[in-house]
Design an enzyme around this catalytic site. Sequence first.
Site, PDB file in Angstrom:
ATOM      1  N   TYR A  36       0.840  -1.196   0.000  1.00 50.77           N
ATOM      2  CA  TYR A  36       0.000   0.000   0.000  1.00 50.77           C
ATOM      3  C   TYR A  36       0.881   1.255   0.000  1.00 50.77           C
ATOM      4  O   TYR A  36       0.666   2.188  -0.781  1.00 50.77           O
ATOM      5  CB  TYR A  36      -0.915  -0.030   1.229  1.00 50.77           C
ATOM      6  CG  TYR A  36      -1.836   1.162   1.351  1.00 50.77           C
ATOM      7  CD1 TYR A  36      -3.105   1.143   0.775  1.00 50.77           C
ATOM      8  CD2 TYR A  36      -1.448   2.299   2.044  1.00 50.77           C
ATOM      9  CE1 TYR A  36      -3.958   2.228   0.877  1.00 50.77           C
ATOM     10  CE2 TYR A  36      -2.287   3.398   2.157  1.00 50.77           C
ATOM     11  CZ  TYR A  36      -3.543   3.361   1.576  1.00 50.77           C
ATOM     12  OH  TYR A  36      -4.387   4.430   1.678  1.00 50.77           O
ATOM     13  N   ASP A  37       1.887   1.254   0.889  1.00 49.55           N
ATOM     14  CA  ASP A  37       2.778   2.414   0.969  1.00 49.55           C
ATOM     15  C   ASP A  37       3.465   2.680  -0.365  1.00 49.55           C
ATOM     16  O   ASP A  37       3.652   3.830  -0.765  1.00 49.55           O
ATOM     17  CB  ASP A  37       3.842   2.199   2.054  1.00 49.55           C
ATOM     18  CG  ASP A  37       3.235   2.303   3.445  1.00 49.55           C
ATOM     19  OD1 ASP A  37       2.085   2.800   3.537  1.00 49.55           O
ATOM     20  OD2 ASP A  37       3.888   1.877   4.411  1.00 49.55           O
ATOM     21  N   GLU A 119     -34.274  12.258  14.505  1.00 48.43           N
ATOM     22  CA  GLU A 119     -32.972  11.622  14.305  1.00 48.43           C
ATOM     23  C   GLU A 119     -32.275  11.482  15.647  1.00 48.43           C
ATOM     24  O   GLU A 119     -32.826  11.897  16.676  1.00 48.43           O
ATOM     25  CB  GLU A 119     -32.144  12.431  13.299  1.00 48.43           C
ATOM     26  CG  GLU A 119     -32.067  13.892  13.622  1.00 48.43           C
ATOM     27  CD  GLU A 119     -31.772  14.764  12.396  1.00 48.43           C
ATOM     28  OE1 GLU A 119     -30.623  15.146  12.241  1.00 48.43           O
ATOM     29  OE2 GLU A 119     -32.710  15.068  11.624  1.00 48.43           O
ATOM     30  N   LYS A 121     -29.416  12.205  18.548  1.00 47.86           N
ATOM     31  CA  LYS A 121     -28.560  13.317  18.974  1.00 47.86           C
ATOM     32  C   LYS A 121     -27.179  12.732  19.287  1.00 47.86           C
ATOM     33  O   LYS A 121     -26.956  12.140  20.332  1.00 47.86           O
ATOM     34  CB  LYS A 121     -29.121  14.015  20.202  1.00 47.86           C
ATOM     35  CG  LYS A 121     -28.279  15.236  20.577  1.00 47.86           C
ATOM     36  CD  LYS A 121     -28.927  16.082  21.638  1.00 47.86           C
ATOM     37  CE  LYS A 121     -28.219  17.416  21.772  1.00 47.86           C
ATOM     38  NZ  LYS A 121     -26.817  17.307  22.145  1.00 47.86           N
ATOM     39  N   ARG A 142     -17.465  24.162  16.079  1.00 50.58           N
ATOM     40  CA  ARG A 142     -18.556  25.097  16.347  1.00 50.58           C
ATOM     41  C   ARG A 142     -18.058  26.326  17.102  1.00 50.58           C
ATOM     42  O   ARG A 142     -18.535  27.433  16.872  1.00 50.58           O
ATOM     43  CB  ARG A 142     -19.612  24.352  17.165  1.00 50.58           C
ATOM     44  CG  ARG A 142     -20.751  25.200  17.624  1.00 50.58           C
ATOM     45  CD  ARG A 142     -21.848  24.282  18.172  1.00 50.58           C
ATOM     46  NE  ARG A 142     -22.969  25.066  18.627  1.00 50.58           N
ATOM     47  CZ  ARG A 142     -23.121  25.499  19.873  1.00 50.58           C
ATOM     48  NH1 ARG A 142     -22.211  25.210  20.763  1.00 50.58           N
ATOM     49  NH2 ARG A 142     -24.162  26.204  20.213  1.00 50.58           N
ATOM     50  N   GLU A 178     -21.742  16.068  12.927  1.00 49.14           N
ATOM     51  CA  GLU A 178     -21.075  15.714  14.185  1.00 49.14           C
ATOM     52  C   GLU A 178     -19.959  14.701  13.934  1.00 49.14           C
ATOM     53  O   GLU A 178     -20.175  13.699  13.255  1.00 49.14           O
ATOM     54  CB  GLU A 178     -22.131  15.097  15.117  1.00 49.14           C
ATOM     55  CG  GLU A 178     -21.730  14.978  16.550  1.00 49.14           C
ATOM     56  CD  GLU A 178     -22.197  16.156  17.406  1.00 49.14           C
ATOM     57  OE1 GLU A 178     -22.689  17.168  16.854  1.00 49.14           O
ATOM     58  OE2 GLU A 178     -22.048  16.051  18.634  1.00 49.14           O
ATOM     59  N   LYS A 295     -37.224  17.662  14.583  1.00 49.79           N
ATOM     60  CA  LYS A 295     -37.202  18.907  13.820  1.00 49.79           C
ATOM     61  C   LYS A 295     -38.502  19.001  13.027  1.00 49.79           C
ATOM     62  O   LYS A 295     -38.959  17.991  12.487  1.00 49.79           O
ATOM     63  CB  LYS A 295     -36.010  18.919  12.843  1.00 49.79           C
ATOM     64  CG  LYS A 295     -34.662  18.852  13.558  1.00 49.79           C
ATOM     65  CD  LYS A 295     -33.499  18.644  12.606  1.00 49.79           C
ATOM     66  CE  LYS A 295     -32.207  18.478  13.395  1.00 49.79           C
ATOM     67  NZ  LYS A 295     -31.064  18.086  12.578  1.00 49.79           N
ATOM     68  N   LYS A 319     -33.929  14.264  25.566  1.00 53.09           N
ATOM     69  CA  LYS A 319     -32.815  13.521  26.147  1.00 53.09           C
ATOM     70  C   LYS A 319     -33.226  12.162  26.703  1.00 53.09           C
ATOM     71  O   LYS A 319     -34.405  11.876  26.908  1.00 53.09           O
ATOM     72  CB  LYS A 319     -32.238  14.337  27.307  1.00 53.09           C
ATOM     73  CG  LYS A 319     -31.630  15.631  26.862  1.00 53.09           C
ATOM     74  CD  LYS A 319     -30.239  15.402  26.373  1.00 53.09           C
ATOM     75  CE  LYS A 319     -29.350  16.513  26.888  1.00 53.09           C
ATOM     76  NZ  LYS A 319     -27.967  16.243  26.733  1.00 53.09           N
ATOM     77  N   CYS A 466     -16.859 -19.271  49.182  1.00 53.29           N
ATOM     78  CA  CYS A 466     -16.941 -19.723  50.564  1.00 53.29           C
ATOM     79  C   CYS A 466     -17.015 -21.242  50.536  1.00 53.29           C
ATOM     80  O   CYS A 466     -17.783 -21.821  49.771  1.00 53.29           O
ATOM     81  CB  CYS A 466     -18.203 -19.153  51.191  1.00 53.29           C
ATOM     82  SG  CYS A 466     -18.709 -20.036  52.657  1.00 53.29           S
TER      83      CYS A 466
HETATM   84  S1  IVH Z   1     -29.320  20.068  14.650  1.00 56.80           S
HETATM   85  C1  IVH Z   1     -30.393  24.272  14.580  1.00 56.80           C
HETATM   86  N1  IVH Z   1     -29.166  17.490  14.805  1.00 56.80           N
HETATM   87  O1  IVH Z   1     -26.374  19.042  19.403  1.00 56.80           O
HETATM   88  C2  IVH Z   1     -30.119  22.968  15.138  1.00 56.80           C
HETATM   89  N2  IVH Z   1     -27.778  18.765  16.241  1.00 56.80           N
HETATM   90  O2  IVH Z   1     -27.206  21.836  20.767  1.00 56.80           O
HETATM   91  C3  IVH Z   1     -28.709  22.622  14.954  1.00 56.80           C
HETATM   92  N3  IVH Z   1     -26.300  17.427  17.677  1.00 56.80           N
HETATM   93  O3  IVH Z   1     -23.560  20.439  19.410  1.00 56.80           O
HETATM   94  C4  IVH Z   1     -28.340  21.304  15.399  1.00 56.80           C
HETATM   95  N4  IVH Z   1     -26.957  15.483  16.942  1.00 56.80           N
HETATM   96  O4  IVH Z   1     -23.745  19.146  17.190  1.00 56.80           O
HETATM   97  C5  IVH Z   1     -28.710  18.647  15.289  1.00 56.80           C
HETATM   98  N5  IVH Z   1     -29.114  15.157  14.818  1.00 56.80           N
HETATM   99  C6  IVH Z   1     -28.658  16.332  15.280  1.00 56.80           C
HETATM  100  C7  IVH Z   1     -27.661  16.402  16.280  1.00 56.80           C
HETATM  101  C8  IVH Z   1     -27.255  17.661  16.736  1.00 56.80           C
HETATM  102  C9  IVH Z   1     -26.151  16.112  17.770  1.00 56.80           C
HETATM  103  C10 IVH Z   1     -25.548  18.421  18.488  1.00 56.80           C
HETATM  104  C11 IVH Z   1     -24.953  19.530  17.724  1.00 56.80           C
HETATM  105  C12 IVH Z   1     -24.763  20.593  18.756  1.00 56.80           C
HETATM  106  C13 IVH Z   1     -25.844  20.293  19.719  1.00 56.80           C
HETATM  107  C14 IVH Z   1     -26.918  21.334  19.565  1.00 56.80           C
END
Ligand code: IVH
Length: 713
Positions: A36-37, A119, A121, A142, A178, A295, A319, A466
């Site tokens: 590969y290298d 979705e 988080k 960010r 992310e 969303k 959460k 024991c």
């Molecule tokens: S949307 C306007 N979608 O959560 C909304 N954020 O407080 C913008 N995060 O650090 C974010 N998963 O990186 C969105 N499916 C997801 C996410 C997500 C993780 C994080 C984001 C940010 C924090 C937002």
Amino acid sequence: MSIAAAARAENLRREIEAHDRAYYEGDAPTITDAAYDALFRELQALEADYPELRVPDSPTRRVGGKPMAQFAPVAHAVPMLSIQTETDTGPSGARDFDARVRRELALPDDAPPLEYSAELKFDGLALSLRYENGVFVRGATRGDGLTGEDVTRNLETLRDIPLRLRGPAPPLLEVRGEAYMRRDDLARYNEKARARGEKPLVNPRNGAAGSLRQLDPAIAKSRPLRFFAYGIGAVEGWPLPATHGELLDALAAFGLPVCDQRLVAAGWRALADFHDRMGARRARIPFDFDGVVYKVNSLALQQRLGFRTREPRWAVAHKYPAEEARTVVTAIEVQVGRTGALTPVARLRPVFVGGVTVAHATLHNEDEARRKDVRVGDTVIVRRAGDVIPEIVGVAREERPFAPMRFQGRETHLAARKTLSAAGIRIIPAPYRKRMPRHPAFALPETCPECGSHIVREEGGAVARCAGGLVCPAQLKGALLHFASRRAMDIEGLGDKLIEQLTSAGKVATPADLYALTAPMLASLERMGEKSAANLVAAIEKSKQTSLPRFIFALGIRHVGESTAKALAHHFGGLDALRRADAAALENVPDVGATVAESLLDFFAEPHNRDVIERLLAAGVRWEENRGRADAPPGPLAGKVFVLTGTLPNLTRDEARALIESAGGKVSGTVSRKTDYVVAGEDPGSKLDKAKNLGLAIVDEAGLLQRLQGDSQ
Ligand code: IVH
């Protein structure tokens, strides 16, 4: 430019990319590192000779380059917002968000349900990736939402991030998403890091954030970072789709990684459902996420809803209960399980974690407790995920309490100092100031905390047990149930409910106490009539007349099952000879190996156990000794050892066993070289495979019957 060079460069790129894919996606390299290298260096050389061959998505861009002095600031053209968090972890979290959105949009109560995108988080680090005419030109963290840091060089090493978008691309597209690490990738990385003597990464989230904030891209490249896109920032020359769901589809079509675990659905119930479903799958999804994000799906409605300071009104993070929390160890106790296994358990200052209050965490066994070096007074991180037993994942060593100085040998030190200075030797000050932890490292006690019997460790096993099988309260119910069972002392009517009553009323603390029970005493127990009491006393009385194999089996010695008990009784002929036997004598018995011998020695070495045996004999438990040995007619199967496996067409296991034994043979539970025949029925288990491997004689039911008749053909 040479056409040959251009063609070769293109071929090299394709080949390198194919190997990369095989490596990163299939986790299986298709080529040696050296080969590969060689390909890689050839491409680098070509690009150096012909700069016009350098395309923006050449794999040579992923090498990382030189360390940077610092990260340049990047002003985000569109701010990177945060999301409002819904801390109510129940379904009302989704309902409240929906109600809020409907109110903001001034929807009447009877308006149809709103459509949402749901979705995960992701628990990593937020990034903005800038693509100009489809080419990745800059990546930033960010930061404070308005200004981040330029981490382009690090991101170029991240395979998940395409260096060029697939298909026709807009003049400008900022992708938001992310960076994260999978738990299995992290574990693998840490294993290698430890082997190299490097510090492991604490957890996936710190791993992701820490790796991108490395000034040396080579370090970022060595870390198993991944990326998920979840939105966009600035865009030029690209007609936006109508919904967020379609936007994610479009990003995926550009070749950006978009997580599959997502949903578009109407109404809050579907959202709450998604929250639940994903929550239940949390342990099985290979990366961490601390909630789900809802969303409003329509981008037009998103626009109408707008923002409140730095959070959009159209999104919320719903959460899950935190799975990790910090607390303090108040004590380390040792629990004794039903089989006598000793487990160290840390008592904790109660803490809310994973949705419940946790006041203790298992340390599994002594080795594990020592490896983690958890001590009383330590501040620890506790983890409780799903239904898993709470565990201590780490100790905040820097917060470990120290012993007060006066306990640290100051006296000795002062005395030594006096002697030394008297001899004219100058002293280096205060070696005693080396601070000592207040509490010692954990060690198991030498005797069982429940019954005071000695503790044994099986060779090579991490588990300490024991040895007081007959007297230990922790093991008592199991021991009694076994003692009374049909194939042991066969005390009819003594089941688990009654045993529970007798032990909790303190009437029975060892099997010997059973023989002191009287009908009036039993009749005083709840739900126990006089008749049943009398029947039980009669059954106990009857059990006194038993056989040596039953008696040995009834003692519940670890690893001594029914057939081993028979073999022992047959071999030694009497209890005294068995009690006096040493390891060598025990291992002479067919089917008895080192483990069984050790277990027997441990059992008889425990004075509490010997005492119970004496009391059983004194109570009148008896059998005829030497029967199996002296009186048994030789029989056609004398001395032959059989193992039964699978279901026989006509005989039950018990019947087959009885026939074999009546012909002088023995039945063993395990296949070994000492086995003469394996009798195999339908659906045989691994015993048959083992027998085949050892080349043993295998017969079916008919074959067994022939041999019972003394016909060995
Ligand atoms: S949307 C306007 N979608 O959560 C909304 N954020 O407080 C913008 N995060 O650090 C974010 N998963 O990186 C969105 N499916 C997801 C996410 C997500 C993780 C994080 C984001 C940010 C924090 C937002």
